[in-house]
Design a protein around this motif. Structure first.
Motif, PDB file in Angstrom:
ATOM      1  N   LEU A 107       5.972  17.850 -11.822  1.00  0.00           N
ATOM      2  CA  LEU A 107       6.357  17.687 -10.420  1.00  0.00           C
ATOM      3  C   LEU A 107       5.231  17.006  -9.653  1.00  0.00           C
ATOM      4  O   LEU A 107       4.068  17.373  -9.774  1.00  0.00           O
ATOM      5  CB  LEU A 107       6.654  19.056  -9.798  1.00  0.00           C
ATOM      6  CG  LEU A 107       7.879  19.803 -10.339  1.00  0.00           C
ATOM      7  CD1 LEU A 107       7.940  21.195  -9.746  1.00  0.00           C
ATOM      8  CD2 LEU A 107       9.149  19.042 -10.034  1.00  0.00           C
ATOM      9  N   GLN A 108       5.606  16.002  -8.866  1.00  0.00           N
ATOM     10  CA  GLN A 108       4.613  15.257  -8.086  1.00  0.00           C
ATOM     11  C   GLN A 108       5.072  15.131  -6.642  1.00  0.00           C
ATOM     12  O   GLN A 108       6.270  15.173  -6.358  1.00  0.00           O
ATOM     13  CB  GLN A 108       4.441  13.849  -8.666  1.00  0.00           C
ATOM     14  CG  GLN A 108       4.145  13.772 -10.140  1.00  0.00           C
ATOM     15  CD  GLN A 108       4.267  12.349 -10.648  1.00  0.00           C
ATOM     16  OE1 GLN A 108       3.916  11.377  -9.962  1.00  0.00           O
ATOM     17  NE2 GLN A 108       4.789  12.197 -11.850  1.00  0.00           N
ATOM     18  N   ASP A 109       4.108  14.942  -5.748  1.00  0.00           N
ATOM     19  CA  ASP A 109       4.459  14.572  -4.383  1.00  0.00           C
ATOM     20  C   ASP A 109       5.031  13.160  -4.416  1.00  0.00           C
ATOM     21  O   ASP A 109       4.575  12.299  -5.173  1.00  0.00           O
ATOM     22  CB  ASP A 109       3.236  14.604  -3.471  1.00  0.00           C
ATOM     23  CG  ASP A 109       2.873  16.025  -3.059  1.00  0.00           C
ATOM     24  OD1 ASP A 109       3.712  16.921  -3.231  1.00  0.00           O
ATOM     25  OD2 ASP A 109       1.741  16.234  -2.576  1.00  0.00           O
ATOM     26  N   ALA A 110       6.033  12.930  -3.595  1.00  0.00           N
ATOM     27  CA  ALA A 110       6.726  11.639  -3.621  1.00  0.00           C
ATOM     28  C   ALA A 110       6.176  10.701  -2.554  1.00  0.00           C
ATOM     29  O   ALA A 110       5.667  11.130  -1.514  1.00  0.00           O
ATOM     30  CB  ALA A 110       8.218  11.860  -3.396  1.00  0.00           C
ATOM     31  N   TYR A 111       6.290   9.418  -2.831  1.00  0.00           N
ATOM     32  CA  TYR A 111       6.052   8.422  -1.794  1.00  0.00           C
ATOM     33  C   TYR A 111       7.312   8.343  -0.925  1.00  0.00           C
ATOM     34  O   TYR A 111       8.379   8.839  -1.309  1.00  0.00           O
ATOM     35  CB  TYR A 111       5.762   7.052  -2.419  1.00  0.00           C
ATOM     36  CG  TYR A 111       4.388   6.939  -3.037  1.00  0.00           C
ATOM     37  CD1 TYR A 111       3.309   6.454  -2.312  1.00  0.00           C
ATOM     38  CD2 TYR A 111       4.171   7.327  -4.356  1.00  0.00           C
ATOM     39  CE1 TYR A 111       2.042   6.355  -2.871  1.00  0.00           C
ATOM     40  CE2 TYR A 111       2.904   7.234  -4.940  1.00  0.00           C
ATOM     41  CZ  TYR A 111       1.856   6.745  -4.186  1.00  0.00           C
ATOM     42  OH  TYR A 111       0.606   6.658  -4.740  1.00  0.00           O
ATOM     43  N   LEU A 141       1.438  15.555   4.710  1.00  0.00           N
ATOM     44  CA  LEU A 141       0.815  14.264   4.970  1.00  0.00           C
ATOM     45  C   LEU A 141      -0.688  14.374   4.750  1.00  0.00           C
ATOM     46  O   LEU A 141      -1.300  15.404   5.015  1.00  0.00           O
ATOM     47  CB  LEU A 141       1.097  13.819   6.407  1.00  0.00           C
ATOM     48  CG  LEU A 141       2.566  13.649   6.796  1.00  0.00           C
ATOM     49  CD1 LEU A 141       2.703  13.458   8.294  1.00  0.00           C
ATOM     50  CD2 LEU A 141       3.189  12.480   6.045  1.00  0.00           C
ATOM     51  N   ASN A 142      -1.283  13.278   4.272  1.00  0.00           N
ATOM     52  CA  ASN A 142      -2.713  13.257   4.011  1.00  0.00           C
ATOM     53  C   ASN A 142      -3.234  11.871   4.328  1.00  0.00           C
ATOM     54  O   ASN A 142      -2.702  10.873   3.823  1.00  0.00           O
ATOM     55  CB  ASN A 142      -2.980  13.618   2.540  1.00  0.00           C
ATOM     56  CG  ASN A 142      -4.446  13.873   2.256  1.00  0.00           C
ATOM     57  OD1 ASN A 142      -5.319  13.157   2.741  1.00  0.00           O
ATOM     58  ND2 ASN A 142      -4.703  14.893   1.458  1.00  0.00           N
ATOM     59  N   ALA A 143      -4.282  11.817   5.144  1.00  0.00           N
ATOM     60  CA  ALA A 143      -4.818  10.522   5.564  1.00  0.00           C
ATOM     61  C   ALA A 143      -5.265   9.683   4.366  1.00  0.00           C
ATOM     62  O   ALA A 143      -5.169   8.449   4.385  1.00  0.00           O
ATOM     63  CB  ALA A 143      -5.987  10.729   6.524  1.00  0.00           C
ATOM     64  N   SER A 144      -5.750  10.338   3.304  1.00  0.00           N
ATOM     65  CA  SER A 144      -6.264   9.598   2.144  1.00  0.00           C
ATOM     66  C   SER A 144      -5.173   8.818   1.411  1.00  0.00           C
ATOM     67  O   SER A 144      -5.469   7.873   0.678  1.00  0.00           O
ATOM     68  CB  SER A 144      -6.965  10.554   1.173  1.00  0.00           C
ATOM     69  OG  SER A 144      -6.043  11.476   0.626  1.00  0.00           O
ATOM     70  N   THR A 145      -3.932   9.220   1.583  1.00  0.00           N
ATOM     71  CA  THR A 145      -2.829   8.513   0.905  1.00  0.00           C
ATOM     72  C   THR A 145      -2.139   7.513   1.823  1.00  0.00           C
ATOM     73  O   THR A 145      -1.173   6.856   1.415  1.00  0.00           O
ATOM     74  CB  THR A 145      -1.783   9.508   0.377  1.00  0.00           C
ATOM     75  OG1 THR A 145      -1.197  10.219   1.477  1.00  0.00           O
ATOM     76  CG2 THR A 145      -2.397  10.499  -0.593  1.00  0.00           C
ATOM     77  N   LEU A 146      -2.609   7.411   3.068  1.00  0.00           N
ATOM     78  CA  LEU A 146      -2.013   6.471   4.024  1.00  0.00           C
ATOM     79  C   LEU A 146      -2.689   5.111   3.957  1.00  0.00           C
ATOM     80  O   LEU A 146      -3.889   5.004   3.686  1.00  0.00           O
ATOM     81  CB  LEU A 146      -2.137   7.008   5.446  1.00  0.00           C
ATOM     82  CG  LEU A 146      -1.150   8.093   5.882  1.00  0.00           C
ATOM     83  CD1 LEU A 146      -1.553   8.632   7.255  1.00  0.00           C
ATOM     84  CD2 LEU A 146       0.270   7.570   5.918  1.00  0.00           C
ATOM     85  N   GLY A 147      -1.919   4.067   4.247  1.00  0.00           N
ATOM     86  CA  GLY A 147      -2.489   2.740   4.354  1.00  0.00           C
ATOM     87  C   GLY A 147      -3.247   2.589   5.662  1.00  0.00           C
ATOM     88  O   GLY A 147      -3.200   3.464   6.546  1.00  0.00           O
ATOM     89  N   ASN A 148      -3.947   1.468   5.804  1.00  0.00           N
ATOM     90  CA  ASN A 148      -4.660   1.230   7.060  1.00  0.00           C
ATOM     91  C   ASN A 148      -3.701   0.666   8.106  1.00  0.00           C
ATOM     92  O   ASN A 148      -2.497   0.572   7.873  1.00  0.00           O
ATOM     93  CB  ASN A 148      -5.864   0.307   6.839  1.00  0.00           C
ATOM     94  CG  ASN A 148      -5.452  -1.016   6.205  1.00  0.00           C
ATOM     95  OD1 ASN A 148      -4.331  -1.498   6.403  1.00  0.00           O
ATOM     96  ND2 ASN A 148      -6.345  -1.608   5.422  1.00  0.00           N
ATOM     97  N   LYS A 152       0.615   0.109   7.793  1.00  0.00           N
ATOM     98  CA  LYS A 152       1.045   1.428   8.254  1.00  0.00           C
ATOM     99  C   LYS A 152       2.469   1.755   7.828  1.00  0.00           C
ATOM    100  O   LYS A 152       3.296   0.868   7.631  1.00  0.00           O
ATOM    101  CB  LYS A 152       0.920   1.521   9.773  1.00  0.00           C
ATOM    102  CG  LYS A 152       1.636   0.436  10.560  1.00  0.00           C
ATOM    103  CD  LYS A 152       1.206   0.492  12.016  1.00  0.00           C
ATOM    104  CE  LYS A 152       1.817  -0.657  12.811  1.00  0.00           C
ATOM    105  NZ  LYS A 152       1.319  -0.661  14.209  1.00  0.00           N
ATOM    106  N   PHE A 153       2.701   3.049   7.685  1.00  0.00           N
ATOM    107  CA  PHE A 153       4.034   3.548   7.377  1.00  0.00           C
ATOM    108  C   PHE A 153       4.784   3.717   8.689  1.00  0.00           C
ATOM    109  O   PHE A 153       4.256   4.278   9.656  1.00  0.00           O
ATOM    110  CB  PHE A 153       3.931   4.890   6.645  1.00  0.00           C
ATOM    111  CG  PHE A 153       5.225   5.627   6.528  1.00  0.00           C
ATOM    112  CD1 PHE A 153       6.308   5.081   5.854  1.00  0.00           C
ATOM    113  CD2 PHE A 153       5.385   6.882   7.099  1.00  0.00           C
ATOM    114  CE1 PHE A 153       7.512   5.760   5.749  1.00  0.00           C
ATOM    115  CE2 PHE A 153       6.573   7.574   7.000  1.00  0.00           C
ATOM    116  CZ  PHE A 153       7.646   7.018   6.325  1.00  0.00           C
ATOM    117  N   GLN A 231       3.106   3.260   1.397  1.00  0.00           N
ATOM    118  CA  GLN A 231       1.817   3.474   2.067  1.00  0.00           C
ATOM    119  C   GLN A 231       1.633   4.908   2.553  1.00  0.00           C
ATOM    120  O   GLN A 231       0.704   5.192   3.312  1.00  0.00           O
ATOM    121  CB  GLN A 231       1.692   2.506   3.254  1.00  0.00           C
ATOM    122  CG  GLN A 231       1.741   1.049   2.869  1.00  0.00           C
ATOM    123  CD  GLN A 231       0.621   0.658   1.928  1.00  0.00           C
ATOM    124  OE1 GLN A 231      -0.542   1.009   2.142  1.00  0.00           O
ATOM    125  NE2 GLN A 231       0.952  -0.076   0.876  1.00  0.00           N
ATOM    126  N   ALA A 232       2.501   5.818   2.107  1.00  0.00           N
ATOM    127  CA  ALA A 232       2.386   7.223   2.526  1.00  0.00           C
ATOM    128  C   ALA A 232       3.056   8.123   1.502  1.00  0.00           C
ATOM    129  O   ALA A 232       4.026   7.734   0.853  1.00  0.00           O
ATOM    130  CB  ALA A 232       3.018   7.424   3.907  1.00  0.00           C
TER     131      ALA A 232
END
Length: 283
Positions: A107-111, A141-148, A152-153, A231-232
Motif C-alpha cells: 500500500l502506498q500514498d497516491a499521487y 499533504l506534505n511539502a516535500s512531495t509538492l512541486g514548486n 503547483k498542484f 506534483q502532489a
C-alpha cells in the motif's frame, strides 16, 4: 467391340469417381483447416476473456481485503486475505489448464493523478455535472512531495463559461503555500506546514481558513478538476449531488500496484501490472 466399349465405360466411371473423391477430400481438408484456425482464434479470445475476468475478481479481492483489514491498517490481515484468495484462484483455474500467479505490491500514498501513479494522467476531471458538494477535503499533504510555484498542484472548479474557483498548493521554502482564487483574483492565501485542507468546512488543519467555495459554486453546474496531479501526494474525498439528482462519493486513500499472470499450457502467457485504488471511488 462390345467388351472394349464396356471397359472404356468402366475406366470413365472410375475416373469420374476418383475426381469426385479428390474434390470431397479437398473440401474436407479445407474445413479441417478452417475449423482449426477458428478453434485457435476462439482459444485466444477465451484466454483474454479469462484474464479480464481474473483482473476484475482480483480487484474486488483487494477491496475486500482492504475493508477487512480496517483500511489496510492491519497489514498481516490484509496480506493473509490476499494469500488465501490467490491460493483459491490457483486451484480453481488449474482445472482449465491455467497457471495463475499474483504478485501483490504494498500500500502506498497516491499521487493526485488519475490512476494515482506518478506517471499517470496529470490533468483530469474528478467528477462533472455537479450540483452541490457537501464534502471536499485533501489530507496527508506534505511539502516535500509538492512541486514548486512553477509546478503547483491546482484544484479547479469549472462551469460552462470557465473557471469559477480554484486553489493551488506548492512547496514554499519547506511550508505549503495555499492560495484560493475566483475567476480573476486572489480570495485568500496562507503559508503553513498543515497536512490537511477541508474546503467545505473552511479549515486548514484545525485553523480557520475561508475558501469561499460555497459562495462561488452555489447555483452552478460545475466539474471538479485536478491539474498537475503528479506534483502532489495524499488522499482526497469528495461527495455531493449531481445535476440529475444522483449522489456521488469519491474517496482515494491508497494505491497498490499488483502484477497478475495467467499462463495456458506453457504456450500463452498474459500478464500486466495494474494500479488498484483503495478504497474504490463511486459515482
Amino acid at each position: 467391340m462390345k467388351r472394349l466399349n464396356e471397359s472404356g465405360q468402366m475406366i470413365l466411371i472410375a475416373g469420374f469417381i476418383v475426381g469426385i473423391g479428390i474434390v470431397v477430400l479437398t473440401v474436407m481438408l479445407n474445413n479441417i483447416v478452417y475449423a482449426s484456425n477458428t478453434a485457435s482464434d476462439s482459444s485466444i479470445e477465451t484466454n483474454v476473456f479469462d484474464y479480464s475476468n481474473v483482473v476484475q475478481i482480483t480487484v474486488e479481492a483487494y477491496e475486500k481485503a482492504y475493508a477487512d483489514s480496517n483500511g489496510g491498517s492491519d497489514n498481516a490481515k490484509f496480506n493473509a486475505y490476499l494469500a488465501n484468495y490467490s491460493e483459491k484462484v490457483v486451484k480453481s483455474y488449474s482445472f482449465s489448464g491455467f497457471i495463475f500467479s499474483l504478485d501483490s505490491g504494498t500500500l502506498q500514498d497516491a499521487y493526485f493523478t488519475q490512476n494515482g501513479l506518478s506517471d499517470g494522467n496529470d490533468d483530469w476531471i474528478v467528477v462533472e455535472r455537479v450540483n452541490y458538494t457537501d464534502s471536499f477535503s485533501l489530507s496527508r499533504l506534505n511539502a516535500s512531495t509538492l512541486g514548486n510555484e512553477s509546478n503547483k498542484f491546482v484544484i479547479e472548479i469549472n462551469n460552462q463559461s470557465g473557471t469559477i474557483w480554484s486553489a493551488s498548493l506548492f512547496n514554499s521554502s519547506g511550508d505549503i503555500n495555499l492560495t484560493v482564487y475566483d475567476s480573476s483574483s486572489i480570495l485568500n492565501s496562507k503559508d503553513d506546514s498543515f497536512s490537511e485542507i477541508n474546503i467545505t468546512s473552511n479549515k486548514a488543519d484545525t485553523a480557520d481558513f475561508n475558501y469561499y467555495f460555497s459562495n462561488q459554486t452555489i447555483g452552478e453546474t460545475y466539474s471538479i478538476k485536478f491539474i498537475n496531479g503528479s506534483q502532489a501526494m495524499g488522499t482526497f474525498l469528495t461527495s455531493g449531488d449531481l445535476v440529475n439528482g444522483e449522489q456521488f462519493y469519491i474517496e482515494r486513500v491508497h494505491i497498490v500496484n499488483s502484477t497478475m499472470k495467467l499462463n495456458k499450457n506453457g504456450h500463452l502467457e498474459i500478464n500486466s501490472t495494474i494500479p488498484i485504488t483503495l478504497p474504490k471511488g463511486q459515482i
